[in-house]
Write an enzyme that holds these catalytic residues in place. Structure first.
Site: not given
Length: 857
Positions: A26, A533
């Site tokens: 479906c 970072d």
């Protein structure tokens, strides 16, 4: 004019519940139908939530979408919203408003009642689309209001409705979904009860006779076989055309459309067994004597077992959405605002930016804002993971969904509705749950072929058994063909991936990890390099006083108070850190630091600053300033060397002509950084650091946390280049940054992970957001990615393996050698079990342990 309003949100994905989907095939059909609709850029269906997510573009219309979905046999379930229209005079005005609203892309149906000045709309999309609709009406000169407290009866009438639907900040989920889910579960329970009651006597009489010889003889003596068949016929008809009708109603139309799905398999199997039995009951002469057997009990037991499977499935998949419901429950139910000189309680969705909201002790905050009066402590553990309540004074930002402790305060609403942090979190979790992983696309392709192949195998099985099978050949042919149809339902395959994604992303959200893009969930597990970072990721991102070493004859508190008094006159960020440290100290030791009077302040450019504090001369500056003043800093040589190794540059203070202290201000490590980096390395991942900071500081921080590869002093573009070089050779790279200046790097990496500290959660360029604001979140993210993908593979192995193994058995390949065939009933039971197994396995992820502390409570 309303064109612009519509377009403003046209790029946001919209989720729409779809009714009638029962299996993986479906899913394909709905997706394909939606993708063909003009104005739909992409479409994907999540079978676990039974929702279609589309990306709309210009020319999109919810009406056209609804019609396209209906055409392939399913229905969309739009949300119903009700509004009161201020100043709606006359039919002509009502017609004009109707025309304005009908032009809105997200509207499915509109009803404007001029007499009661009420508007009812069926629409798709969440809070954001509703706001756009109200704005469209406003531009056309109509004010739409949600019925609320000032109209008390209306308010009560719709309150439940709000809570369930309009209360959604993140799209139609939460209460609304939960209600629909409960309704579906109730219907299944009712159907299963009826089917079980009617099937039980049939099963006992028929199977009892087969299994227990004396019972068979007794039954033959009491009731004539033909009359027994009539009883069976009545019971079976009631089951198949009562509770079993749901399979026939969706299965046969799909078959006729040339797109068979799971219900088609059940419908074919059950109907074949039933019709064969009807022929035996009412027209036995059409069949040879040895083939006159009835299979009523097989047909009814199949219906009962598959309904059992569906009910268990509905219950379990209801639990997969727990995470979203938990987040939804954090939304406040009412908000107390000051308007026109009085204080009223309203629904949080009626708040507008700028409203002054009154918060009493113990209340939950409705939206994000800024404190304007009063002070209190607020429990923000849902965002930061920090169990200690945070002090809020005038000017502090507060977040909707957090809980006020003992004080009372007022705050100005800054972000409302879909823009609040909680709404963003809910929307991200939903989008991740609704997204398709690459592995799922492969599964979809397989299941799309699966049902037609199974029907072909069933037909072939029937033909082969009818030609070469032992007598009664027709009976064997029918039973084995039905067994193939029933065993092959690809339910488990359709559930395998989405349920794991739902539970996995939900569990990750509880751990403070938001997967914004589903693909990251699959890719993150294979990350080989994690690039971090420095500022704001490994470190806290703002300078703090880290070291204060005093000379003999001076006390810490005394030196800090005097230095802070001088630095209070300076604009430098380092000065700010020293003043902040002194204020924190003052809070802890009230007697230690008295207010100071500062005179004769002077700033010696390039050297330092000096002033007289409470009559004492204080000079603060670099070592060259001390040398200029004639003080030797040698007594602090050891401390200076240690600080240098840590990448810190010491400042010195002289008091009344004597060298008093060495001070270091630096951006300190977050407490969890070392643990997190070690954990990543233990997982076999290389960790590197890329930063814009100077090399000396970067290397010192890298040494402290155990990172060997450092790229320093680079601009944002330089970070992108560094990432590019590290990725050489096809390595999968994840970048962790704080999202402000790291956007290009987050976008360049294979997986961008943003550390969202506090309120800046919606970081557009990231694939994953860490709400808790520290690196441990990245470890949790990778571990959840690995656990979820492992879970999906287990599910798929089970779902595919089961079908591949059992279809040949059902077709009868073991019969010639072992005399074994598979009864359709056993097939139905096994099929129901396989779906339940997959769901139960996915739910194990709810208890997934990550090796590190949880980031959110």
């Amino acid at each position: 004019m309303n064109e612009t309003v519509r377009h403003a949100h046209s790029q946001d994905p919209v989720s729409i519940p779809v009714e009638g989907m029962t299996c993986a095939s479906c899913v394909r059909r709905v997706e394909t139908a939606a993708a063909k609709v003009p104005g739909v850029l992409s479409s994907s269906v999540n079978f676990a939530t039974k929702k279609l997510t589309i990306e709309p573009a210009d020319g999109f219309s919810a009406r056209v979408l609804g019609a396209a979905i209906k055409k392939v046999g399913y229905d969309i379930a739009p949300e119903r919203q009700e509004f009161l229209v201020e100043g709606l005079h006359g039919e002509a005005n009502a017609e004009r408003l109707n025309a304005v609203l009908e032009a809105v892309a997200t509207i499915v149906a509109v009803k404007v009642d001029a007499a009661s000045a009420k508007v009812t709309v069926d629409m798709i999309g969440g809070r954001r689309e509703r706001d756009a609709l109200v704005e469209t009406a406003r531009l056309a000169g109509f004010t739409l209001k949600t019925p609320r407290a000032h109209d008390h009866s209306a308010h009560h009438g719709h309150h439940g409705h709000h809570q369930g639907q309009a209360h959604e900040a993140a799209g139609a989920t939460g209460g609304h979904d939960h209600m629909r889910h409960a309704g579906e579960e109730g219907a299944l329970k009712r159907d299963l009860t009826i089917a079980a009651i009617l099937t039980a006597p049939l099963f006992v009489l028929e199977m009892g006779g087969h299994l227990y010889e004396p019972m068979h003889h007794w039954l033959m003596g009491v009731v004539e076989t033909q009359n027994l068949y009539y009883v069976y016929f009545v019971l079976a008809t009631a089951v198949i055309f009562g509770p079993g009708l749901r399979f026939l109603k969706t299965g046969f139309p799909a078959l006729l459309r040339g797109a068979p799905e799971m219900n088609s398999l059940v419908a074919l199997g059950v109907t074949a067994a039933y019709l064969y039995s009807v022929v035996v009951t009412f027209a036995p002469d059409l069949l040879p004597e040895e083939a006159r057997f009835v299979y009523y009990e097989a047909a009814t037991v199949i219906v009962t077992l598959i309904l059992t499977g569906r009910l268990l499935e509905a219950r379990a998949s209801g639990r997969t959405g727990d995470a979203i419901r938990k987040l939804m429950s954090l939304q406040a139910k009412t908000a107390r605002v000051e308007r026109d000189g009085s204080t009223i309680d309203i629904s949080p969705e009626d708040l507008v930016a700028g409203d002054i909201v009154v918060i009493r002790p113990g209340e939950r905050l409705a939206v994000d804002g800024e404190v304007v009066e009063g002070s209190s402590y607020v429990d923000e553990s849902m965002i930061s993971g920090e169990p200690v309540p945070v002090e809020k004074t005038i000017g502090a930002t507060v977040v909707g969904g957090t809980i006020n402790k003992t004080g009372a305060f007022k705050f100005r609403a800054t972000k409302v509705g879909a823009d609040t942090m909680l709404s963003q979190i809910i929307r991200m979790v939903e989008e991740a749950q609704g997204s398709k992983l690459p592995i799922q696309l492969l599964v979809d392709r397989v299941t799309a072929l699966f049902v037609p192949v199974v029907i072909a195998i069933a037909v072939l099985t029937f033909i082969v058994w009818a030609i070469v099978g032992p007598e009664p050949a027709y009976t064997f042919a029918l039973v084995n063909a039905v067994a193939v149809l029933i065993i092959a339902c690809p339910c488990a395959m359709g559930l395998a991936t989405p349920t794991s994604i739902m539970v996995g992303t939900g569990r990750a959200a509880e751990l403070g990890v938001l997967f914004r893009k589903g693909q990251a969930l699959q890719e993150l597990r294979s990350a080989q390099i994690v690039v971090v970072d420095k500022t704001g990721t490994v470190t806290k991102g703002r300078p703090e006083l880290t070291d204060l070493v005093v000379a003999e004859g001076f006390a810490d508190n005394e030196v800090l108070a005097l230095v802070a008094a001088v630095e209070g006159r300076s604009e430098h960020p380092i000065a700010e850190a020293i003043v902040r440290a002194a204020e924190e100290k003052k809070g802890a030791t009230p007697a230690g630091l008295e207010p100071a009077t500062v005179e004769n302040f002077e700033s010696v450019t390039g050297y330092g600053i000096a002033a007289t504090v409470n009559g004492r001369r204080v000079e603060v500056g670099a070592d060259r300033y001390m040398a200029k003043l004639g003080h030797s800093v040698d007594i602090f040589a050891e401390a200076a060397a240690r600080l240098g190794d840590e990448g810190k540059t010491p400042l010195y203070a002289a008091i009344d002509g004597r060298l008093a202290a060495a001070i270091a201000v630096a951006d300190p490590l977050k407490p969890s950084s070392v643990t997190a980096i070690r954990a990543l390395q233990a997982m076999g991942i290389e960790v590197a650091m890329v930063t814009g900071d100077n090399e000396r500081t970067a290397n010192a921080i890298a040494r402290q946390v155990g990172i060997s590869r450092v790229v320093a002093e680079v601009l944002p573009e330089g970070k992108v280049k560094a990432i590019h070089e590290m990725r050489a050779g096809g390595k999968v790279l994840a970048f962790v940054g704080d999202g402000i200046n790291d956007a290009p790097a987050l976008a360049e990496a294979d997986i961008g992970i943003a550390v969202g500290t506090g309120t800046d959660v919606a970081i557009e360029s990231a694939d994953v957001v860490l709400v808790g604001g520290d690196l441990l979140g990245a470890v949790n993210a990778i571990e959840m990615s690995r656990a979820t993908m492992r879970n999906i593979k287990e599910n798929l192995f089970w779902a595919f393996g089961y079908n591949v193994a059992l279809i040949p058995v059902a077709a009868g390949v073991l019969y010639p050698a072992f005399g074994i065939t598979l009864s359709p009933m056993i097939g139905a039971g096994a099929m129901a079990l396989s779906s339940v197994f997959v769901l139960a396995n996915a739910l194990r992820l709810k208890r997934a342990k990550v090796a590190h502390r949880e980031v959110t409570s």
